[in-house]
Design an enzyme around this catalytic site. Structure first.
Site, PDB file in Angstrom:
ATOM      1  N   ASP A 133       0.765  -1.287   0.014  1.00 39.16           N
ATOM      2  CA  ASP A 133       0.099  -0.074   0.028  1.00 39.16           C
ATOM      3  C   ASP A 133       0.885   1.124   0.099  1.00 39.16           C
ATOM      4  O   ASP A 133       1.991   1.147   0.407  1.00 39.16           O
ATOM      5  CB  ASP A 133      -0.676   0.002   1.155  1.00 39.16           C
ATOM      6  CG  ASP A 133      -2.097   0.997   0.999  1.00 39.16           C
ATOM      7  OD1 ASP A 133      -2.291   1.534  -0.239  1.00 39.16           O
ATOM      8  OD2 ASP A 133      -2.735   1.290   2.017  1.00 39.16           O
TER       9      ASP A 133
ATOM     10  N   HIS B  90       2.316   3.558  -8.933  1.00 37.09           N
ATOM     11  CA  HIS B  90       1.984   1.961  -9.481  1.00 37.09           C
ATOM     12  C   HIS B  90       3.139   1.441 -10.053  1.00 37.09           C
ATOM     13  O   HIS B  90       3.850   0.536  -9.915  1.00 37.09           O
ATOM     14  CB  HIS B  90       0.753   1.800 -10.088  1.00 37.09           C
ATOM     15  CG  HIS B  90      -0.448   2.248  -9.254  1.00 37.09           C
ATOM     16  ND1 HIS B  90      -0.810   1.774  -8.024  1.00 37.09           N
ATOM     17  CD2 HIS B  90      -1.785   2.892  -9.646  1.00 37.09           C
ATOM     18  CE1 HIS B  90      -2.011   2.253  -7.579  1.00 37.09           C
ATOM     19  NE2 HIS B  90      -2.428   3.003  -8.536  1.00 37.09           N
TER      20      HIS B  90
ATOM     21  N   LEU C  70      10.605 -20.617  -4.787  1.00 34.20           N
ATOM     22  CA  LEU C  70       9.395 -20.027  -3.896  1.00 34.20           C
ATOM     23  C   LEU C  70       8.192 -19.909  -4.849  1.00 34.20           C
ATOM     24  O   LEU C  70       8.044 -20.093  -6.179  1.00 34.20           O
ATOM     25  CB  LEU C  70       9.952 -18.542  -4.169  1.00 34.20           C
ATOM     26  CG  LEU C  70       8.916 -17.171  -3.581  1.00 34.20           C
ATOM     27  CD1 LEU C  70       8.866 -17.526  -2.273  1.00 34.20           C
ATOM     28  CD2 LEU C  70       9.425 -16.017  -4.087  1.00 34.20           C
TER      29      LEU C  70
HETATM   30  C1  IPE Z   1      -5.341  -2.892  -0.158  1.00 30.62           C
HETATM   31  O1  IPE Z   1      -4.881  -1.466  -0.427  1.00 30.62           O
HETATM   32  C2  IPE Z   1      -5.146  -3.496  -1.493  1.00 30.62           C
HETATM   33  C3  IPE Z   1      -3.742  -3.593  -2.070  1.00 30.62           C
HETATM   34  C4  IPE Z   1      -2.790  -3.432  -1.633  1.00 30.62           C
HETATM   35  C5  IPE Z   1      -4.050  -4.183  -3.558  1.00 30.62           C
HETATM   36  P1  IPE Z   1      -6.138  -0.418  -0.476  1.00 30.62           P
HETATM   37  O2  IPE Z   1      -5.321   0.814  -0.342  1.00 30.62           O
HETATM   38  O3  IPE Z   1      -6.976  -0.541  -1.559  1.00 30.62           O
HETATM   39  O4  IPE Z   1      -6.806  -0.740   0.998  1.00 30.62           O
HETATM   40  P2  IPE Z   1      -7.811   0.420   1.728  1.00 30.62           P
HETATM   41  O5  IPE Z   1      -8.917   0.739   0.902  1.00 30.62           O
HETATM   42  O6  IPE Z   1      -6.977   1.345   2.255  1.00 30.62           O
HETATM   43  O7  IPE Z   1      -8.445  -0.497   2.838  1.00 30.62           O
HETATM   44  C1  IPE Z   2      -1.621   0.138  -3.214  1.00 30.65           C
HETATM   45  O1  IPE Z   2      -1.655   1.788  -3.394  1.00 30.65           O
HETATM   46  C2  IPE Z   2      -1.755  -0.236  -4.660  1.00 30.65           C
HETATM   47  C3  IPE Z   2      -3.209  -0.522  -5.212  1.00 30.65           C
HETATM   48  C4  IPE Z   2      -4.121  -0.741  -4.218  1.00 30.65           C
HETATM   49  C5  IPE Z   2      -3.109  -1.400  -6.507  1.00 30.65           C
HETATM   50  P1  IPE Z   2      -2.610   2.768  -3.326  1.00 30.65           P
HETATM   51  O2  IPE Z   2      -3.108   3.106  -4.734  1.00 30.65           O
HETATM   52  O3  IPE Z   2      -3.617   2.039  -2.424  1.00 30.65           O
HETATM   53  O4  IPE Z   2      -1.770   3.967  -2.765  1.00 30.65           O
HETATM   54  P2  IPE Z   2      -2.342   4.987  -1.549  1.00 30.65           P
HETATM   55  O5  IPE Z   2      -2.887   4.233  -0.492  1.00 30.65           O
HETATM   56  O6  IPE Z   2      -3.550   5.599  -2.219  1.00 30.65           O
HETATM   57  O7  IPE Z   2      -1.508   5.792  -1.217  1.00 30.65           O
HETATM   58 MG    MG Z   3      -4.144   2.349  -0.136  1.00 30.57          MG
END
Ligand code: IPE
Ligand code: IPE
Ligand code: MG
Length: 256
Positions: free
Chosen positions: A24, A41, A135
């Protein structure tokens, strides 16, 4: 195995066998640099490469990466399609390298919502690496922990309907056997980057006894040092599996 093991079979606390990561913070990483979220990303892909290589070199059995949750479809259309494109691109560019490193790739999640093109890429990548013995890399895409349990229940319910099973025979092992991670150890260590302290519907059943490690490092900055810190924190914790601390220490003393 999710069944509580007999005391004598409790694992020694060394390296985790199965590590799961909620990757995240990509969006915030990009925003801090005045860029579009998708830039974050893309930057996150290098962190994925590094984490996979590190886990593989450490001899960890399974690494599960949360790439796209079943709830992430709620994001703006443009971000969702950019993520799908990135996914297709990375699968194409990385799978041969994974294969050379003896890594077995599995994509866990509900694939029917992916484009035909992506579904084909996923199937080909899995087939190419299916016999590798290093792995196991699970990429969770359109994954939800509740969905995983639901699809397991549906399959077991069919067995009951067909008279192959009576409800009283159902046990935890049968449920494990129908989850997308069947045959793999339970998660020992869950890492979440990005500073939030939640599970976001990741591997619910498999994480029943996982150690939870939260770091404010944003995913694109998660490097080998950050990963090592998480592993070191795991190794220093005492997992009790419902026993007392004395029982665990006596057990470790026996095996020294
Ligand atoms: C969780 O991250 C899912 C992934 C890392 C793919 P999110 O950013 O989507 O989670 P929430 O919405 O903060 O719970
Ligand atoms: C996690 O990073 C990746 C995915 C959920 C695909 P985020 O896109 O949720 O990044 P933040 O949490 O908004 O910074
Ligand atoms: Mg996020």
């Amino acid at each position: 195995m999710s069944l509580a093991p007999p005391l004598a079979e409790l694992p020694n606390q060394g390296l985790p066998r199965h590590v799961a990561i909620i990757m995240d913070g990509n969006g915030r990483w990009a925003q801090q640099r005045g860029k579009m979220r998708v830039f974050g990303h893309k930057a996150g892909v290098q962190a994925v490469r590094d984490a996979v290589s590190f886990a593989s070199r450490l001899g960890i059995e399974a690494l599960t990466l949360f790439a796209f949750s079943s709830e992430n479809w709620r994001r703006p259309e443009s971000e969702v399609s950019a993520l799908m494109e990135l996914f297709i691109h990375v699968l194409g560019s990385e799978v041969k390298k994974l294969h050379k490193s003896n890594i077995r790739l599995r994509v866990i999640g509900e694939r029917s919502r992916f484009s035909e093109r992506l579904q084909k890429k996923v199937a080909d990548a899995e087939a190419m690496t299916a016999d590798n013995t290093g792995l196991v890399l699970n990429v969770a895409a359109n994954y939800g922990g509740r969905w995983d349990l639901l699809q397991a229940m549906q399959r077991l319910a069919k067995d009951v309907q067909q008279g192959l099973l009576v409800p009283e025979q159902l046990d935890e092992e049968m449920i494990c056997g129908q989850l997308t991670t069947a045959g793999q150890p339970d998660v020992d260590l869950l890492i979440r980057t990005g500073g939030d302290h939640r599970i976001s519907n990741f591997l619910l059943w498999q994480m029943a006894y996982a150690e939870l490690y939260f770091t404010s490092v944003l995913w694109p900055d998660f490097d080998e040092v950050a990963f090592s810190d998480a592993i070191a924190s795991f190794a220093s914790r005492e997992r009790r599996f419902g026993c007392t601390g004395e029982q665990i220490r006596a057990l470790l003393a026996q095996s020294d």
